[in-house]
Design a protein around this motif. Structure first.
Motif, mmCIF file in Angstrom:
data_model
loop_
_atom_site.group_PDB
_atom_site.id
_atom_site.type_symbol
_atom_site.label_atom_id
_atom_site.label_comp_id
_atom_site.label_asym_id
_atom_site.label_seq_id
_atom_site.Cartn_x
_atom_site.Cartn_y
_atom_site.Cartn_z
ATOM 1 N N VAL A 78 -2.261 6.895 7.781
ATOM 2 C CA VAL A 78 -3.636 7.373 7.633
ATOM 3 C C VAL A 78 -3.981 7.490 6.150
ATOM 4 O O VAL A 78 -5.067 7.075 5.719
ATOM 5 C CB VAL A 78 -3.821 8.725 8.351
ATOM 6 N N THR A 79 -3.060 8.027 5.356
ATOM 7 C CA THR A 79 -3.338 8.144 3.918
ATOM 8 C C THR A 79 -3.433 6.771 3.268
ATOM 9 O O THR A 79 -4.261 6.550 2.382
ATOM 10 C CB THR A 79 -2.264 8.985 3.197
ATOM 11 N N ARG A 80 -2.595 5.846 3.695
ATOM 12 C CA ARG A 80 -2.632 4.496 3.122
ATOM 13 C C ARG A 80 -3.952 3.808 3.455
ATOM 14 O O ARG A 80 -4.584 3.199 2.585
ATOM 15 C CB ARG A 80 -1.463 3.665 3.654
ATOM 16 N N PHE A 81 -4.361 3.847 4.714
ATOM 17 C CA PHE A 81 -5.628 3.230 5.111
ATOM 18 C C PHE A 81 -6.783 3.828 4.305
ATOM 19 O O PHE A 81 -7.711 3.115 3.899
ATOM 20 C CB PHE A 81 -5.879 3.443 6.601
ATOM 21 N N HIS A 82 -6.741 5.143 4.090
ATOM 22 C CA HIS A 82 -7.816 5.817 3.355
ATOM 23 C C HIS A 82 -7.793 5.442 1.876
ATOM 24 O O HIS A 82 -8.815 5.016 1.313
ATOM 25 C CB HIS A 82 -7.670 7.329 3.526
ATOM 26 N N THR A 83 -6.648 5.569 1.237
ATOM 27 C CA THR A 83 -6.550 5.365 -0.202
ATOM 28 C C THR A 83 -6.822 3.921 -0.610
ATOM 29 O O THR A 83 -7.434 3.665 -1.656
ATOM 30 C CB THR A 83 -5.157 5.776 -0.703
ATOM 31 N N PHE A 84 -6.376 2.984 0.231
ATOM 32 C CA PHE A 84 -6.575 1.569 -0.090
ATOM 33 C C PHE A 84 -7.836 0.995 0.572
ATOM 34 O O PHE A 84 -8.019 -0.222 0.598
ATOM 35 C CB PHE A 84 -5.334 0.769 0.305
ATOM 36 N N CYS A 108 0.848 -1.199 0.000
ATOM 37 C CA CYS A 108 0.000 0.000 0.000
ATOM 38 C C CYS A 108 0.882 1.247 0.000
ATOM 39 O O CYS A 108 0.902 2.003 0.983
ATOM 40 C CB CYS A 108 -0.929 0.014 1.214
ATOM 41 N N PRO A 109 1.631 1.495 -1.064
ATOM 42 C CA PRO A 109 2.502 2.669 -1.087
ATOM 43 C C PRO A 109 1.683 3.962 -1.045
ATOM 44 O O PRO A 109 0.563 4.021 -1.551
ATOM 45 C CB PRO A 109 3.251 2.535 -2.410
ATOM 46 N N MET A 110 2.265 4.977 -0.452
ATOM 47 C CA MET A 110 1.569 6.258 -0.377
ATOM 48 C C MET A 110 1.416 6.850 -1.768
ATOM 49 O O MET A 110 2.374 6.973 -2.521
ATOM 50 C CB MET A 110 2.343 7.218 0.525
ATOM 51 N N ASN A 111 0.178 7.198 -2.112
ATOM 52 C CA ASN A 111 -0.132 7.805 -3.406
ATOM 53 C C ASN A 111 -1.473 8.523 -3.257
ATOM 54 O O ASN A 111 -2.536 7.908 -3.358
ATOM 55 C CB ASN A 111 -0.194 6.745 -4.501
ATOM 56 N N LEU A 112 -1.421 9.817 -2.996
ATOM 57 C CA LEU A 112 -2.646 10.579 -2.742
ATOM 58 C C LEU A 112 -3.549 10.644 -3.958
ATOM 59 O O LEU A 112 -4.764 10.784 -3.824
ATOM 60 C CB LEU A 112 -2.280 11.994 -2.291
ATOM 61 N N HIS A 113 -2.968 10.536 -5.159
ATOM 62 C CA HIS A 113 -3.746 10.600 -6.394
ATOM 63 C C HIS A 113 -4.551 9.331 -6.662
ATOM 64 O O HIS A 113 -5.483 9.340 -7.470
ATOM 65 C CB HIS A 113 -2.815 10.812 -7.606
ATOM 66 N N ARG A 114 -4.178 8.270 -6.023
ATOM 67 C CA ARG A 114 -4.740 6.965 -6.357
ATOM 68 C C ARG A 114 -6.256 6.914 -6.115
ATOM 69 O O ARG A 114 -6.761 7.447 -5.118
ATOM 70 C CB ARG A 114 -4.059 5.880 -5.511
ATOM 71 N N GLU A 115 -6.958 6.273 -7.024
ATOM 72 C CA GLU A 115 -8.387 6.022 -6.824
ATOM 73 C C GLU A 115 -8.579 5.221 -5.539
ATOM 74 O O GLU A 115 -7.867 4.246 -5.283
ATOM 75 C CB GLU A 115 -8.951 5.239 -8.008
ATOM 76 N N ILE A 116 -9.552 5.611 -4.736
ATOM 77 C CA ILE A 116 -9.804 4.912 -3.475
ATOM 78 C C ILE A 116 -10.461 3.573 -3.780
ATOM 79 O O ILE A 116 -11.585 3.508 -4.264
ATOM 80 C CB ILE A 116 -10.704 5.756 -2.549
ATOM 81 N N ARG A 117 -9.717 2.516 -3.518
ATOM 82 C CA ARG A 117 -10.235 1.163 -3.747
ATOM 83 C C ARG A 117 -9.341 0.175 -2.997
ATOM 84 O O ARG A 117 -8.152 0.423 -2.800
ATOM 85 C CB ARG A 117 -10.264 0.815 -5.238
ATOM 86 N N ARG A 120 6.169 3.035 -10.939
ATOM 87 C CA ARG A 120 6.144 1.821 -10.134
ATOM 88 C C ARG A 120 5.178 1.924 -8.965
ATOM 89 O O ARG A 120 4.735 0.907 -8.426
ATOM 90 C CB ARG A 120 7.544 1.485 -9.628
ATOM 91 N N VAL A 121 4.835 3.142 -8.573
ATOM 92 C CA VAL A 121 3.845 3.337 -7.520
ATOM 93 C C VAL A 121 2.443 3.430 -8.128
ATOM 94 O O VAL A 121 1.484 2.889 -7.565
ATOM 95 C CB VAL A 121 4.155 4.619 -6.704
ATOM 96 N N GLU A 122 2.343 4.071 -9.277
ATOM 97 C CA GLU A 122 1.023 4.229 -9.914
ATOM 98 C C GLU A 122 0.418 2.903 -10.316
ATOM 99 O O GLU A 122 -0.804 2.775 -10.438
ATOM 100 C CB GLU A 122 1.176 5.120 -11.151
ATOM 101 N N ASN A 123 1.239 1.890 -10.516
ATOM 102 C CA ASN A 123 0.724 0.595 -10.981
ATOM 103 C C ASN A 123 0.198 -0.294 -9.852
ATOM 104 O O ASN A 123 -0.226 -1.414 -10.098
ATOM 105 C CB ASN A 123 1.820 -0.144 -11.745
ATOM 106 N N VAL A 124 0.242 0.181 -8.615
ATOM 107 C CA VAL A 124 -0.233 -0.640 -7.483
ATOM 108 C C VAL A 124 -1.716 -0.397 -7.289
ATOM 109 O O VAL A 124 -2.176 0.747 -7.265
ATOM 110 C CB VAL A 124 0.520 -0.266 -6.194
#
Length: 219
Positions: free
Chosen positions: A172-178, A115-124, A215-219
């Motif tokens: 906190v961002t990881r729990f939210h984004t993922f 669950c790498p940090m990525n604020l842009h990532r779609e929440i899923r 490499r982060v965007e593909n997770v």
């Protein structure tokens, strides 16, 4: 002399977020220097190396003093700015806060990888390994125990905002984004952190960035 903090992309750099939030959350004045990470431009890496031979961010510069590790920066700030209260006032609370912060600093590798940090990532959600789920359970236990022991003085882990909250902010961002399924008390603590003006400012800046790390965007 104004403190300077060299950081990476706000969208991705969890290590940069920690001391930045410690500084902003405690109203300590500083100058921010952003250098994008993992670009094809060797000048970006050279800029980081010009501040620290370790070649990594974050880096705190205080005149002739340079500190280049997130937790070390928070410790330095606690000594330099004792009025900020980055650690609890009592010895037992300080020991506890430092212990859980060090555990965050050195542990939870499965969660970091999956669950790498990525604020842009779609929440899923994603399918997590047993090790990552164990990491999540341990973090929830840490937060719950800190709140039970020290939460009477406010909504943060040790009552008022501290270095421990800064260290766990990227989680906190990881729990939210993922979309990690967590208990109600964990959600309440996440809401406290996300409502912080400093936290919200970091997220706003991160979402405004256009740099990407494949490499982060593909997770």
């Amino acid at each position: 002399m104004t403190l300077k903090l060299v950081i990476g992309n706000k969208n991705y750099s969890s290590w940069s977020m920690r001391p930045w939030l410690a500084l902003r959350g405690c109203d300590i004045a500083f100058e921010e220097i952003v250098i994008p990470l993992y670009t094809d431009d060797p000048a970006d890496k050279a800029r980081i190396l010009s501040h620290s031979p370790a070649g990594k961010v974050p880096i705190l510069i205080d005149g002739a003093v340079t500190v280049w590790d997130s937790l070390a920066i928070i410790e330095y700030l606690a000594e330099r700015c004792p009025e900020a209260g980055l650690w609890p006032a009592d010895a037992a609370g300080r020991a506890h806060a430092r212990s859980v912060s060090a555990e965050m600093h050195s542990g939870f590798q499965a969660l970091r990888n999956e669950c790498p940090m990525n604020l842009h990532r779609e929440i899923r959600p994603v399918e997590l390994s047993a090790d990552a789920r164990a990491n999540i359970a341990r973090i929830e236990d840490i937060w719950r125990d800190c709140r039970a022991r020290y939460g009477a003085g406010g909504p943060f882990l040790f009552g008022r905002f501290s270095g421990a909250d800064a260290m766990y902010a990227p989680v906190v961002t990881r729990f939210h984004t993922f979309a990690v399924p967590v208990a109600a008390d964990t959600r309440a603590y996440m809401a406290t952190m996300m409502a912080m003006p400093a936290f919200a400012a970091w997220v706003k800046d991160g979402l405004a960035e256009t740099w990407t790390i494949d490499r982060v965007e593909n997770v």
